[in-house]
Design an enzyme around this catalytic site. Structure first.
Site, PDB file in Angstrom:
ATOM      1  N   ASP A 260       4.608  10.248  -4.664  1.00 15.81           N
ATOM      2  CA  ASP A 260       5.002   9.736  -3.348  1.00 15.81           C
ATOM      3  C   ASP A 260       6.508   9.919  -3.131  1.00 15.81           C
ATOM      4  OD1 ASP A 260       5.168   8.319  -1.005  1.00 15.81           O
ATOM      5  OD2 ASP A 260       4.205   6.504  -1.769  1.00 15.81           O
ATOM      6  N   GLY A 299       2.946  14.315   5.309  1.00 16.82           N
ATOM      7  CA  GLY A 299       2.717  15.492   6.152  1.00 16.82           C
ATOM      8  C   GLY A 299       3.994  16.177   6.605  1.00 16.82           C
ATOM      9  N   ASP A 320       1.269   6.292   6.685  1.00 17.38           N
ATOM     10  CA  ASP A 320       0.241   5.412   6.123  1.00 17.38           C
ATOM     11  C   ASP A 320      -0.784   4.972   7.165  1.00 17.38           C
ATOM     12  OD1 ASP A 320       1.873   5.648   3.977  1.00 17.38           O
ATOM     13  OD2 ASP A 320       2.116   3.502   3.628  1.00 17.38           O
TER      14      ASP A 320
HETATM   15  C1  GLA Z   1       3.718   4.745   0.566  1.00 13.37           C
HETATM   16  C2  GLA Z   1       2.393   5.493   0.494  1.00 13.37           C
HETATM   17  C3  GLA Z   1       1.261   4.501   0.380  1.00 13.37           C
HETATM   18  C4  GLA Z   1       1.456   3.650  -0.863  1.00 13.37           C
HETATM   19  C5  GLA Z   1       2.821   2.963  -0.823  1.00 13.37           C
HETATM   20  C6  GLA Z   1       3.144   2.268  -2.135  1.00 13.37           C
HETATM   21  O1  GLA Z   1       3.833   3.978   1.717  1.00 13.37           O
HETATM   22  O2  GLA Z   1       2.236   6.319   1.613  1.00 13.37           O
HETATM   23  O3  GLA Z   1       0.021   5.168   0.320  1.00 13.37           O
HETATM   24  O4  GLA Z   1       1.345   4.459  -1.998  1.00 13.37           O
HETATM   25  O5  GLA Z   1       3.863   3.906  -0.579  1.00 13.37           O
HETATM   26  O6  GLA Z   1       4.428   1.736  -2.171  1.00 13.37           O
END
Ligand code: GLA
Length: 497
Positions: A260, A299, A320
Site C-alpha cells: 500500500d 489506481g 477505498d
Molecule cells: C489504505 C488502503 C486500505 C487499507 C488501509 C489500511 O487506505 O487503501 O485498503 O489497507 O490503507 O491502513
C-alpha cells in the site's frame, strides 16, 4: 523589543487572563501509544493567528487540513477533516501539548505532542531501480478469492480473531465456495530488531504459528505492508527493507502480500511508482516463495498499464471503497475502460467487498457481487465471517455467480450500453457463453427491454438466472422487466448449436 512590549500590552489589554498566551505556530511531532505496543507518530504544522489556529496534520497517507482551530491561553482544540472528523483538545505546556483525540470510531485517545525545530517527516530518499519487466509468478490464474481484515475490523484485528475467521471460512462454506486467502491488513506491524527484521506487534505473538494454523485449515494467509516508511495507519512500512521483509514473509509462510503506497508519497513522485513497486516485485520473486502480489496505490498513474510488469497479480483501480451504494457503484464504474488490462494472472481490483457490513440493503449487496463478478474482480470478503446472516452467506457463496467471476477465459466484462441510470454490461465466458448484467444505478424502479441481438449475441441456446439458480425459457430473445432501484438482472447465456 518594541514589538515584544506591544505584544505584552495587547495581551494585558485584550485577553486579561495571561501575560504570555501560548503561541503554537511551528512544527510538532505527535505521538500516540497503541495497545499493541507501538508509538505511532504524525506531525502537525500549525499557524496561530490570535486565538485562531490553522494548519495541517501530516498523516501516514496524506496531509489533512485542520478546521475550527482555537488557542485560548493554554487550551488548544482543532478538528482534522477526515471522513469521520477527529477532534483534538488539550493543554499546552511550553514545548509540549497533552491532547485527547476524539475519534468517532475509536473513542477518546490520549496523544502527546512535542515541538520540533525542523520538520523531518520522511527519511532520506533511496534510489529506485531501473525499469524492467519482472517475470510473472504464475499465480492468480483466476481472480483471487479470500477475506481481508480491514473493512470490518480496521485496527481491531489480532491473532485470535484471524484464527476464528479461518475457522469460520471452513464452517460457513466460504472455503469450499472458493475463498482461500485469509489476509491480515494494516496494524499487525511492530518494530524492527537490531538487524532490521520486522516483528509483529503484541496482537500477533507468532506469525509463523498463525500461518501454520491457517494452512492446516486448507487456506492461505496474506499480509500487508507499504513501500513507504510508514503504513497508512502509521505503522512500520518496508521502506529500505524490501528484500528483508520479503524473506521474512516467506519464512513465516505468507502467500499474499498487499503493498500500500501510503507514506511513500512523501519520498517518491507518482511517476516513480512503477520502479518502487518493481523493487518489492523483485524481492518477492527472489524470496523463493510464491506470493500473490497485490498493488494498492488507488489506481494512480494508470497502474493497469504497468501492474503486470512489476510482477503484480492485482492492482487497485480506485480509492477505498465505503459501505454504501454510491461508493460501490463509483468503484465499479471506474473500471469502465479497463477490461483490456485484465487477463489470467493480472486483475483490475475495484477494492474489497463490503457485503455483510450493514451499510447496504440485501439487493445492493447482491448488485455488488454481480458487478464484481462481471468485472472479473478479486472477491475478497470484508465482513465478520463469524457472525454472518444466512442472507449474507448466500450472497457470498452462490456457486453460479462465483463461477462467472472465476471463469477460466479470464476476460473482464465491459459496458455495452448506457441509458440514463440503466447500464448493460456483458462478459465473454469460456465455451462461447456470455454473462449479461443490467444494472439500475438510479433511485427509481425502471422498466427495461434488452434483446440479445441488439447486444450482438446470437445463437442463444439456454438462458439461466444464476442468483435464482434456474433456467429461463431457452427461446426467449430478450429480457423485459422492471429492475428495482440499485438492483441488477444477471443472466448467463450459453451460445452455439
Ligand atoms: C489504505 C488502503 C486500505 C487499507 C488501509 C489500511 O487506505 O487503501 O485498503 O489497507 O490503507 O491502513
Amino acid at each position: 523589543m518594541r514589538r515584544l512590549g506591544f505584544a505584552v500590552v495587547i495581551g494585558l489589554l485584550c485577553c486579561g487572563r495571561s501575560l504570555f498566551a501560548a503561541d503554537v505556530t511551528g512544527h510538532w511531532r505527535v505521538v500516540r501509544q497503541t495497545d499493541d505496543g507501538n508509538s505511532l507518530e504524525t506531525f502537525l504544522d500549525l499557524k496561530q493567528q490570535g486565538s485562531k489556529l490553522i494548519g495541517i496534520l501530516l498523516a501516514g497517507w496524506g496531509d489533512l487540513q485542520i478546521s475550527d482551530g482555537r488557542v485560548d491561553d493554554n487550551k488548544i482544540s482543532f478538528t482534522v477533516d477526515v471522513a469521520s472528523n477527529w477532534r483534538y483538545a488539550g493543554e499546552i505546556a511550553g514545548n509540549e501539548m497533552h491532547l485527547t483525540q476524539y475519534d468517532p470510531n475509536a473513542g477518546a485517545i490520549p496523544v502527546s505532542a512535542v515541538r520540533m525545530p525542523l520538520q523531518a517527516v520522511a527519511p532520506a530518499r533511496l534510489p529506485v531501480p531501473p525499469l524492467r519487466a519482472v517475470l510473472s509468478n504464475g499465480l492468480a490464474s483466476t481472480p483471487p478469492m479470500g477475506w481481508n481484515s480491514w473493512n470490518f475490523f480496521h485496527d481491531k484485528i489480532d491473532d485470535s480473531t484471524v484464527r476464528q475467521i479461518a475457522d469460520a471460512m471452513v464452517t460457513t462454506g466460504m472455503r469450499d465456495a472458493g475463498y482461500r486467502y485469509v489476509n491480515i491488513d494494516d496494524t499487525w506491524e511492530g518494530s524492527r530488531n537490531a538487524n532490521g527484521r520486522i516483528r509483529p506487534n503484541k496482537k500477533f505473538p507468532d506469525m509463523k504459528a498463525l500461518a501454520d494454523y491457517v494452512h492446516a485449515k486448507g487456506l492461505k494467509i496474506g499480509i500487508y505492508s507499504s513501500p513507504g516508511p510508514k503504513t497508512c495507519a502509521g505503522y512500520e512500512g518496508s521502506y529500505g527493507h524490501e528484500e528483508q521483509d520479503a524473506h521474512t514473509f516467506a519464512e513465516w509462510g505468507i502467500d499474499f502480500v498487499k503493498y500500500d503506497w501510503c507514506s511513500a508519497f512523501r519520498i517518491y513522485s507518482d511517476s516513480e511508482m512503477r520502479a518502487v513497486y518493481q523493487k518489492m516485485g523483485d524481492a518477492l520473486r527472489e524470496s523463493g516463495r510464491p506470493m500473490v502480489y497485490s498493488l494498492c496505490q488507488y489506481g494512480k498513474n494508470d497502474v493497469w498499464k504497468w501492474g503486470k510488469l512489476v510482477g503484480g497479480n492485482l492492482w487497485r483501480t480506485t480509492g477505498d471503497i465505503e459501505d454504501n451504494a454510491h461508493s460501490m457503484f463509483s468503484n465499479a464504474e471506474a473500471e469502465v475502460d479497463l477490461a483490456p488490462w485484465a487477463e489470467p494472472g493480472h486483475w483490475n481490483d475495484p477494492d474489497m467487498l463490503e457485503i455483510g457490513n450493514g451499510g447496504m440493503s440485501a439487493d445492493e449487496y447482491r448488485t455488488h457481487m454481480t458487478f464484481w463478478s462481471i468485472l472479473a474482480a478479486p472477491l475478497i470478503a470484508g465482513n465478520d465471517l463469524r457472525n454472518m446472516t444466512p442472507e449474507t452467506r448466500a450472497i457470498l457463496t452462490n456457486s453460479e455467480v462465483i463461477a462467472i467471476n472465476q471463469d477460466v477465459l479470464g476476460r473482464q466484462g465491459h459496458r455495452v450500453q448506457k441509458h440514463g441510470n440503466i447500464e448493460i454490461w456483458t462478459r465473454p465466458l469460456a465455451g462461447g457463453a456470455v454473462a449479461l448484467a443490467i444494472f439500475n444505478l438510479g433511485l427509481t424502479d425502471t422498466s427495461v427491454t434488452v434483446g440479445w441481438q441488439d447486444l450482438g449475441i446470437s445463437n442463444v441456446r439456454s438462458v439461466r438466472d444464476p442468483w435464482a439458480r434456474h433456467d429461463l425459457p431457452a427461446a426467449m430473445a430478450e429480457y423485459s422487466g422492471t429492475i428495482k432501484s440499485h438492483d441488477a438482472e444477471f443472466l448467463r447465456l450459453e451460445t452455439g448449436r
